[in-house]
Design an enzyme around this catalytic site. Structure first.
Site, mmCIF file in Angstrom:
data_model
loop_
_atom_site.group_PDB
_atom_site.id
_atom_site.type_symbol
_atom_site.label_atom_id
_atom_site.label_comp_id
_atom_site.label_asym_id
_atom_site.label_seq_id
_atom_site.Cartn_x
_atom_site.Cartn_y
_atom_site.Cartn_z
ATOM 1 N N SER A 1 0.784 -1.220 -0.027
ATOM 2 C CA SER A 1 -0.117 0.117 0.096
ATOM 3 C C SER A 1 0.824 1.124 0.089
ATOM 4 C CB SER A 1 -0.797 0.036 1.294
ATOM 5 O OG SER A 1 -1.579 1.267 1.381
ATOM 6 N N TYR B 1 -1.976 0.410 10.715
ATOM 7 C CA TYR B 1 -1.941 -0.076 9.203
ATOM 8 C C TYR B 1 -0.605 0.357 8.412
ATOM 9 C CZ TYR B 1 -3.705 -0.760 4.555
ATOM 10 O OH TYR B 1 -3.814 -1.246 3.250
#
Length: 258
Positions: free
Chosen positions: A143, A156
């Site tokens: 990501s 995250y």
């Protein structure tokens, strides 16, 4: 788009987290590119339906229910393969958007176990079969969170930084073997479940993530990027490919038409 057809020895592609979103879209596109895909996820009904869909449209797919955080189950899964061509490490996800001061350690632990340790488990277990193929590819779907921080996302972000470092280090360690290591880092992708899961099923909060963004990426956009990278000639390694919608300049700079 010109693609290189997979060799007979490297026609099998394992996709984790294939029960929806990017994983399911990637499985469909790899099947269309000539791979026999093995779709894995914890939700057995979802992956069985996906495999049935792919097979019905002329592709080749097998479903295998698997929790990649369960090392014993992963090792058992790996015994089915003498050679394998491609591993797509897609399973992951985000939980919560609390600041560091109040973040839930259980959420952090779950994200680390899935995004990092799960990727480690399946990669370690399948690396011998990838090497034995003579033309293997490991893909880590990370990501943009793995390359830049933002407020409210530390758990995250930390997990995806871990996934990025895993891919980067593995590439250094296995250079000279017939296995490529590719990292694809998507930015804002609108899927049915990602933001909804992150916010505990709160549809209103999930919708705000994409509010005013005319065209966030879709799962198919990312799957197309992954498939392109995988189908390059085997001597070509796409070390890192960051893909964002045009409206997103960074993790914290997004054009919204509100």
């Amino acid at each position: 788009m010109a693609t290189a057809a997979p060799s007979a020895a490297s026609r099998i592609a394992v996709v984790t987290g294939a029960s929806g979103g990017i994983g399911a879209a990637t499985a469909r596109q790899l099947a269309s590119a000539g791979y026999r895909v093995v779709v894995t996820a914890r939700r057995k009904d979802r992956i069985e339906a996906l495999a049935e869909e792919i097979n019905a449209t002329g592709g080749q797919a097998t479903a295998y229910a698997l929790d990649i955080t369960d090392r014993a189950a992963v090792d058992e899964f790996a015994t089915a393969f003498k050679t394998i061509g491609v591993l797509i490490n897609n399973a992951g996800g985000a939980l919560g958007a609390d600041p560091v001061a109040t973040g839930d350690p259980a959420d952090w632990r779950t994200m680390y176990e899935t995004n990092v340790l799960g990727t480690l488990n399946i990669t370690q277990a399948l690396l011998p079969a990838l090497t034995a193929s003579g033309d293997g590819t490991v893909v880590v779907v990370s990501s943009t969170a793995g390359h830049g921080t933002y407020e409210g996302g530390a758990g995250y972000v930390a997990a995806k930084h871990g996934a990025h470092v895993l891919a980067e280090t593995l590439r250094l360690e296995i250079v000279g073997t017939p296995v490529r290591v590719i990292e694809v880092a998507p930015g804002m992708v609108k899927t049915d479940e990602f933001a909804l899961t992150r916010f505990g099923g709160d549809a209103e909060k999930a919708a705000k993530v994409y509010a005013g963004v005319a065209e966030p990426l879709t799962a198919d956009d990312v799957a197309d990027t992954i498939t392109w990278a995988v189908t390059r000639p085997s001597h070509v390694n796409i070390d890192l490919l960051v893909v964002r919608p045009r409206a997103q300049a960074s993790n914290t700079k997004v054009h919204r038409e509100l």
